[in-house]
Design an enzyme around this catalytic site. Structure first.
Site, PDB file in Angstrom:
ATOM      1  N   ASP A  10      -2.728  61.096  52.182  1.00  0.00           N
ATOM      2  CA  ASP A  10      -4.010  60.346  51.293  1.00  0.00           C
ATOM      3  C   ASP A  10      -4.901  59.720  52.416  1.00  0.00           C
ATOM      4  OD1 ASP A  10      -4.265  60.177  48.896  1.00  0.00           O
ATOM      5  OD2 ASP A  10      -3.018  58.532  48.460  1.00  0.00           O
TER       6      ASP A  10
ATOM      7  N   LYS B 215      -5.659  64.288  50.890  1.00  0.00           N
ATOM      8  CA  LYS B 215      -5.992  63.875  49.449  1.00  0.00           C
ATOM      9  C   LYS B 215      -7.011  63.160  49.634  1.00  0.00           C
ATOM     10  CE  LYS B 215      -3.365  61.828  46.134  1.00  0.00           C
ATOM     11  NZ  LYS B 215      -4.168  60.666  45.832  1.00  0.00           N
TER      12      LYS B 215
ATOM     13  N   GLU C 117      -9.888  60.632  46.779  1.00  0.00           N
ATOM     14  CA  GLU C 117     -10.158  60.244  45.384  1.00  0.00           C
ATOM     15  C   GLU C 117     -11.477  60.636  45.086  1.00  0.00           C
ATOM     16  OE1 GLU C 117      -8.885  56.325  44.372  1.00  0.00           O
ATOM     17  OE2 GLU C 117      -6.740  56.797  45.012  1.00  0.00           O
TER      18      GLU C 117
ATOM     19  N   GLU D 150      -5.009  61.639  37.252  1.00  0.00           N
ATOM     20  CA  GLU D 150      -4.134  60.123  37.084  1.00  0.00           C
ATOM     21  C   GLU D 150      -4.793  59.393  35.999  1.00  0.00           C
ATOM     22  OE1 GLU D 150      -3.673  57.714  40.506  1.00  0.00           O
ATOM     23  OE2 GLU D 150      -2.450  56.475  39.297  1.00  0.00           O
TER      24      GLU D 150
HETATM   25  O1  KIV Z   1      -1.047  56.859  46.330  1.00  0.00           O
HETATM   26  C1  KIV Z   1      -0.310  57.459  45.613  1.00  0.00           C
HETATM   27  O2  KIV Z   1       0.948  57.549  45.693  1.00  0.00           O
HETATM   28  C2  KIV Z   1      -1.216  58.440  44.811  1.00  0.00           C
HETATM   29  C3  KIV Z   1      -0.165  58.991  43.746  1.00  0.00           C
HETATM   30  C4  KIV Z   1      -0.145  58.141  42.657  1.00  0.00           C
HETATM   31  C5  KIV Z   1      -1.039  60.238  42.843  1.00  0.00           C
HETATM   32  O3  KIV Z   1      -2.391  59.035  44.829  1.00  0.00           O
END
Ligand code: KIV
Length: 269
Positions: free
Chosen positions: A88, A118, A120, A187
């Site tokens: 992330d 990833k 958002e 989500e």
């Molecule tokens: O940070 C995380 O664990 C996530 C998942 C909930 C998809 O983004």
């Protein structure tokens, strides 16, 4: 033979090719040891910024830093050999401009060895997603309930309860697909909307609190293991590790206090 030629990790194109096919299995992990277990079963492992709340006791993901993501990302890559590892991008590391996002995403990829990042946001992040993918950084998008925006959203709220908002979420899904994301996390989204988006776009949808009709599912490992005192309502727990750990710690404390703790020759095998 180098390690690289022996190991076959799941690749980004392999995940993308699972659209409409065998469901994609994924979980979060933040450490080498749990990642090694998850690696046996998951197609991809997400080093989620949820680690701020789950591991570091923060009350949201907003305080998570890039350095923290890199430390945990590196541990998960070290502990695994099969699954694609996705890390992330934390709040503040990509929103300012595509160039800032590229610099930070490149740092994550170089310093962790992960296979993708990833971030958002839907339509508002499309330009950034395109900028990154065109420069060699595979991006998984994340729409619906986006925890990094919880202060704007007024908390962690299920999205799409009002059917009039569906068009916005559908536009987000179309925008990240068009921008080159290889998959998208949906989500906290009402079931019919998540199912509808899954049918509309050409990349795999990964549901969390969304729909069984998504192309794959993800859960926070500690939630599904029953380690957290509080878990979101939609999470099914597949284990009860919290009480098991507490029992082990209390047995240990008892043995230390009663001097029945095994001697050195038993401890070092
Ligand atoms: O940070 C995380 O664990 C996530 C998942 C909930 C998809 O983004």
């Amino acid at each position: 033979m180098s390690k690289q030629t022996q190991i076959r990790r799941t690749t980004v194109p392999q995940i993308a090719a699972r659209k409409g096919g065998e469901p994609i299995v994924s979980l979060t992990s933040y450490h080498a040891h749990t990642a090694a277990i998850v690696d046996k079963y998951a197609d991809f492992i997400l080093v989620g910024d949820s680690l701020g709340m789950v591991m570091h006791g923060m009350d949201s993901t907003v305080g998570v830093s890039l350095d923290l993501m890199i430390v945990h990302g590196r541990a998960v890559v070290r502990g695994t050999e099969k699954a694609l590892v996705v890390v992330d991008m934390p709040f503040g590391s990509y929103e300012e401009s595509p160039a800032v996002a590229f610099r930070n995403a490149a740092r994550i990829m170089k310093e962790t060895g992960c296979g993708a990042v990833k971030l958002e946001g839907g339509a508002r992040m499309a330009e950034t997603i395109r900028f990154l993918t065109e420069r060699g950084i595979p991006v998984m998008a994340h729409i619906g309930l986006t925890p990094q925006s919880s202060h704007v959203m007024g908390g962690f709220k299920t999205q799409g309860r009002d059917e009039e908002t569906w068009a916005l979420h559908e536009a987000d899904a179309a925008a990240v697909t068009e921008a080159g994301a290889f998959a998208v996390v949906l989500e906290g989204m009402v079931e019919p909307l998540a199912a509808r988006i899954t049918g509309q776009i050409a990349i795999p949808t990964i549901g969390i609190g969304a729909s069984a009709k998504c192309d794959g599912q993800i859960l926070v490992l500690e939630d599904m293991l029953g380690l957290n005192e509080w878990t979101p309502k939609f999470v099914k727990t597949y284990g009860n590790l919290g009480p098991a750990i507490e029992q082990a710690v209390s047995d240990y404390a008892e043995e230390v206090k009663s001097r029945t703790f095994p001697g050195e020759d038993h401890v070092y095998r």
